[in-house]
Write a protein that holds these residues in place. Structure first.
Motif, PDB file in Angstrom:
ATOM      1  N   UNK A 614       9.596  20.137  50.645  1.00 48.92           N
ATOM      2  CA  UNK A 614       9.005  20.086  51.987  1.00 48.92           C
ATOM      3  C   UNK A 614       8.376  18.729  52.256  1.00 48.92           C
ATOM      4  N   UNK A 615       8.493  18.204  53.476  1.00 46.43           N
ATOM      5  CA  UNK A 615       8.960  18.869  54.708  1.00 46.43           C
ATOM      6  C   UNK A 615      10.465  18.804  54.949  1.00 46.43           C
ATOM      7  N   UNK A 616      11.248  18.445  53.906  1.00 44.77           N
ATOM      8  CA  UNK A 616      12.701  18.347  54.054  1.00 44.77           C
ATOM      9  C   UNK A 616      13.399  19.635  53.631  1.00 44.77           C
ATOM     10  N   UNK A 617      12.637  20.622  53.215  1.00 47.89           N
ATOM     11  CA  UNK A 617      13.153  21.953  52.926  1.00 47.89           C
ATOM     12  C   UNK A 617      12.040  22.945  53.228  1.00 47.89           C
ATOM     13  N   UNK A 618      12.367  24.219  53.114  1.00 52.79           N
ATOM     14  CA  UNK A 618      11.397  25.268  53.436  1.00 52.79           C
ATOM     15  C   UNK A 618      11.356  26.260  52.277  1.00 52.79           C
ATOM     16  N   UNK A 619      10.151  26.724  51.971  1.00 49.83           N
ATOM     17  CA  UNK A 619       9.963  27.536  50.777  1.00 49.83           C
ATOM     18  C   UNK A 619       9.236  28.838  51.088  1.00 49.83           C
ATOM     19  N   UNK A 620       9.456  29.788  50.203  1.00 49.57           N
ATOM     20  CA  UNK A 620       8.677  31.032  50.213  1.00 49.57           C
ATOM     21  C   UNK A 620       8.551  31.501  48.774  1.00 49.57           C
ATOM     22  N   UNK A 621       7.470  32.168  48.477  1.00 45.32           N
ATOM     23  CA  UNK A 621       7.261  32.781  47.168  1.00 45.32           C
ATOM     24  C   UNK A 621       7.182  34.285  47.331  1.00 45.32           C
ATOM     25  N   UNK A 622       7.809  35.011  46.422  1.00 48.01           N
ATOM     26  CA  UNK A 622       7.561  36.446  46.327  1.00 48.01           C
ATOM     27  C   UNK A 622       6.720  36.638  45.080  1.00 48.01           C
ATOM     28  N   UNK A 623       5.544  37.197  45.252  1.00 48.29           N
ATOM     29  CA  UNK A 623       4.617  37.391  44.144  1.00 48.29           C
ATOM     30  C   UNK A 623       4.514  38.882  43.831  1.00 48.29           C
ATOM     31  N   UNK A 624       4.446  39.199  42.552  1.00 48.31           N
ATOM     32  CA  UNK A 624       4.357  40.596  42.121  1.00 48.31           C
ATOM     33  C   UNK A 624       3.204  40.759  41.144  1.00 48.31           C
ATOM     34  N   UNK A 625       2.398  41.802  41.344  1.00 46.44           N
ATOM     35  CA  UNK A 625       1.325  42.170  40.425  1.00 46.44           C
ATOM     36  C   UNK A 625       1.701  43.489  39.767  1.00 46.44           C
ATOM     37  N   UNK A 626       1.545  43.561  38.445  1.00 49.51           N
ATOM     38  CA  UNK A 626       1.935  44.771  37.718  1.00 49.51           C
ATOM     39  C   UNK A 626       1.044  44.952  36.506  1.00 49.51           C
ATOM     40  N   UNK A 627       1.190  46.099  35.860  1.00 49.15           N
ATOM     41  CA  UNK A 627       0.396  46.363  34.661  1.00 49.15           C
ATOM     42  C   UNK A 627       0.910  45.567  33.465  1.00 49.15           C
ATOM     43  N   UNK A 628       2.198  45.199  33.518  1.00 49.58           N
ATOM     44  CA  UNK A 628       2.773  44.362  32.459  1.00 49.58           C
ATOM     45  C   UNK A 628       3.532  43.212  33.099  1.00 49.58           C
ATOM     46  N   UNK A 717       4.930  32.647  52.697  1.00 52.81           N
ATOM     47  CA  UNK A 717       5.796  31.689  53.387  1.00 52.81           C
ATOM     48  C   UNK A 717       5.072  30.347  53.491  1.00 52.81           C
ATOM     49  N   UNK A 718       5.795  29.265  53.262  1.00 53.11           N
ATOM     50  CA  UNK A 718       5.210  27.910  53.239  1.00 53.11           C
ATOM     51  C   UNK A 718       4.045  27.853  52.260  1.00 53.11           C
ATOM     52  N   UNK A 719       4.261  28.215  50.994  1.00 48.74           N
ATOM     53  CA  UNK A 719       3.152  28.248  50.034  1.00 48.74           C
ATOM     54  C   UNK A 719       2.642  26.848  49.729  1.00 48.74           C
ATOM     55  N   UNK A 720       1.346  26.764  49.430  1.00 52.35           N
ATOM     56  CA  UNK A 720       0.757  25.494  49.016  1.00 52.35           C
ATOM     57  C   UNK A 720       0.614  25.404  47.506  1.00 52.35           C
ATOM     58  N   UNK A 721       0.495  26.545  46.837  1.00 49.56           N
ATOM     59  CA  UNK A 721       0.319  26.576  45.389  1.00 49.56           C
ATOM     60  C   UNK A 721       1.544  27.219  44.762  1.00 49.56           C
ATOM     61  N   UNK A 722       2.260  26.456  43.952  1.00 50.92           N
ATOM     62  CA  UNK A 722       3.495  26.963  43.340  1.00 50.92           C
ATOM     63  C   UNK A 722       3.375  26.877  41.828  1.00 50.92           C
TER      64      UNK A 722
END
Length: 722
Positions: A614-628, A717-722
């Motif tokens: 970015x800003x020449x591409x676009x990003x998203x993160x899918x985050x998951x919280x679980x017991x393991x 969407x548009x995450x700042x922390x990766x």
């Protein structure tokens, strides 16, 4: 004529209502209720849901497909109450909520209800009507009261003379539609430009409103003071209100009601204020627009800066972004229109005042300093010179506490948090080990918990230890009047109590403090007139971070910190910025020495373009919280694998790069394992459409056996922390 008992029943009207439901729940859309009367969209209501009664917003009726069976109103629950004392929320506000929910992949109810003051959830229609009536009476009484000797009328303050650069920027603002990026050096008078532009907008209409946003709560007191001094004399004592999480629920409600009714002409606030209901919004100012605090990291992970630009376009309001170190995205968008730029850049490269100059940047090569020294001898001598002249110094270290970890010299035990994959920080003042992630706190052990050794010691340093060491190093010095040197520390630990930040800042402004120690919360936005030296202690860590945004954040922080020195024009010739570093020849420090943000931005944008970031591409993160950790990664990888076989995703799949799931940098917090998966695309539209079409798959994956133990998931969407 029919008696009441013989009256025919009133036909029920079907209404759609948004309530607070998270995106991953099975009730993410509107819910249907009945009402005796038709309710316009935007009306606030109270509705039953299960055993609870919730605040809701009447929403536009959602289209019903042909195969949807008709609803029987007799089987639906009625609206419990209507808050009809309030005007409905405007169509612009509802459109903003709809866009934010859609773009950031959340439910509209979650975004809408989080944007409303919490006290509205517990207040009845009658209580609200009484509150509004009481408020109206007090306003009428204040307007009718004659001026007395005890309360003389306030004069409109005399305006300061503008510099040619300020005059040019205001002229460009007046003559163009924007959006604008005000790129002004620290001390160039950006706040004065904000106030002049606000004054012009308010004067253009009897009802126009202005929204001014700042990134952090600690910046609101001095800004509120300046705006009240400038505008309350002309527009009334309640013309300026604040909106941020530091207010009490009653204060937040009062500010929101003032903005919603139009009585508040200027709203000052943090990121939550972007959703303020302002029916006559004409100008949005985003100060320190580069600051990552504008991006929410909880719930709906929205960018208030980006939503401000969208809202301005939606409502026909001008948008003015301001910074001495703009975000690379905004800088890129403000390139010439012929090259595709969308913002107009207004430039103010000079500081206000005759002969005012930016601080001299000095780099201290710590490789050549005594081993283990915290404050190098040259820096200590420079601070001492300021003290003898009655000037102030600021030393900042972006780590609070006494030391980031306690360690045993015999068995190498460290103060790990039992609930997080992080160390507990040693706080010496209250002798505690405190986790800054989950809050778990224990007393410091007398001996090593593992081997019993008494040789446990702090490793590294935070602001608390830095304050202690400075006090020791400066103990032999005295102020010009012979009194002892006064050191103050401002960080999250010293500003917990209400009003503590304001009182500490007042001490700095009044000259009661000689050396100010703190984290980044003191390094930006504050107008310290007496500080002539700013020092950064060990900022090198960000130079080699895996986060591609670290250089941008570090450069911005150091430039902002340097800007706290020499803000009084009479002191600029002596103002200095000291950087203690083991890498003095690093290109970032070379550019910092020249105060050359355009050169830094140009080099960073070349690197970003070559890497497809970015800003020449676009990003998203899918985050998951679980017991393991296994369950968290299994959910993400299963959802990724399912993409290839879904026809509804096929049109967009070739434009999306999905990376494998990995643990987050701090993978366990409060006994919850966390993982994430990065998505990247050269097309914003393709990424959005893919995410929208992928949502049902993510919902379905929760029930898969390999995902047992999954607690929650979220899209950023548009995450700042990766």
């Amino acid at each position: 004529m029919n008696t009441p008992s013989q009256a025919e029943p009133v036909a029920a009207t079907l209404v759609s209502v948004l309530v607070h439901t998270p995106a991953h729940s099975q009730m993410a859309g509107t819910l249907s209720y009945t009402s005796e009367h038709a309710l316009p969209p935007g009306t606030l209501v109270r509705v039953p849901l299960g055993q609870r009664e919730l605040l809701g917003v009447v929403w536009e009726q959602q289209p019903i497909s042909d195969d949807t069976p008709p609803m029987d109103p007799s089987k639906l629950r009625p609206v419990a109450a209507v808050l009809d004392a309030l005007a409905p929320l405007s169509v612009h506000w509802r459109t903003l909520i709809h866009f934010a929910a859609s773009y950031y992949q959340r439910s509209a109810g979650e975004v809408a209800l989080a944007a409303l003051p919490p006290q509205l959830r517990d207040i009845s229609s009658l209580q609200l009507a009484r509150k509004l009536k009481k408020k109206a009476k007090s306003q009428l009484k204040a307007q009718a009261a004659p001026a007395t000797d005890a309360t003389p009328p306030q004069d409109i303050p005399e305006l300061v003379a503008l510099t040619p650069e300020q005059t040019r920027a205001i002229g460009q603002f007046d003559d163009n539609p924007g959006p604008f990026l005000l790129f002004g050096a620290t001390g160039s008078g950006k706040t004065e430009v904000f106030m002049r532009c606000a004054a012009d907008v308010l004067a253009s209409s009897d009802s126009s409103q202005v929204l001014v946003m700042v990134p952090e709560i600690n910046l609101t007191p001095q800004l509120e003071e300046r705006f009240k001094a400038r505008f309350c004399a002309q527009y009334g004592l309640e013309a300026v209100v604040s909106m941020h999480s530091g207010l009490t629920p009653a204060q937040r409600l009062a500010s929101w009601l003032a903005a919603h009714s139009g009585n508040a002409r200027i709203v000052l606030g943090t990121r939550m204020a972007v959703f303020a209901s302002m029916p006559h919004l004409a100008l949005i100012v985003v100060d320190e627009e580069h600051d990552p605090s504008y991006k929410s990291q909880d719930g709906a992970r929205y960018s208030a800066r980006d939503l401000a630009v969208y809202r301005g376009k939606l409502e026909g309001a001008k948008v003015l972004l301001g910074s001495a170190t703009p975000s690379l995205e905004s800088w890129y968008h403000s390139r010439p229109a012929a090259e595709g730029g969308r913002y107009m850049r207004l430039e103010m490269p000079s500081r206000v005042g005759a002969n005012a100059i930016l601080p001299l940047v000095r780099r201290v090569d710590m490789n050549h300093q005594p081993k283990g020294s915290v404050i190098s001898p040259p820096l200590l001598d420079a601070i001492g010179q300021r003290i003898t002249r009655g000037e102030q110094s600021m030393v900042f270290l972006n780590r609070r506490g006494y030391a980031p970890v306690l360690s045993c010299a015999d068995c190498d035990w460290k103060s790990n948090c039992p609930h997080c994959s992080a160390f507990r920080v040693f706080h010496k003042i209250d002798r505690t080990l405190r986790c800054h992630h989950c809050g778990f706190t224990e007393r410091v052990p007398r001996a090593c918990p593992d081997c019993g050794s008494l040789d446990i010691a702090p490793v590294g340093r935070g602001t608390e230890r830095l304050e202690e060491q400075l006090a020791l190093l400066l103990s032999s010095m005295s102020r010009p009047d012979g009194s002892a040197v006064r050191i103050a520390r401002i960080d999250a630990d010293t500003t917990k109590l209400k009003g503590s930040l304001e009182s500490q800042l007042a001490q700095v402004h009044s000259g009661e403090v000689d050396v100010l120690v703190g984290t980044q919360m003191i390094a930006k936005g504050h107008d310290f007139r007496r500080i002539t030296l700013v020092a950064a202690i060990n900022p090198d860590g960000a130079l080699f971070s895996s986060d591609f945004r670290s250089p941008e954040r570090l450069f911005g922080l150091l430039m902002q910190a340097a800007g706290r020195a020499g803000r009084d024009a009479s002191n600029t010739s002596r103002s200095e910025m000291w950087v203690q570093t083991f890498h003095p020849t690093h290109p970032l420090y070379e550019t910092l020495k020249q105060h050359d943000y355009p050169a830094f931005a140009a080099s960073q944008l070349v690197e970003r373009q070559q890497a497809g970031m970015p800003p020449f591409s676009f990003q998203a993160l899918v985050r998951a919280d679980a017991r393991t950790q296994e369950a968290a990664q299994a959910f993400l990888n299963s959802a990724s694998s399912a993409c290839d076989g879904l026809a509804e995703l096929a049109p967009w799949r070739e434009h999306i790069t999905l990376y494998p799931a990995v643990p987050m940098s701090i993978q366990r917090v409060a006994n919850v394992e966390r993982a994430q998966m990065l998505l990247e695309s050269p097309s914003r539209a393709a990424l959005q459409r893919f995410l929208n079409a992928w949502q049902p798959t993510l919902h379905a994956m929760r029930s898969q056996p390999q995902c047992k133990g999954l607690l929650r998931w979220a899209i950023d969407v548009d995450p700042l922390l990766i």
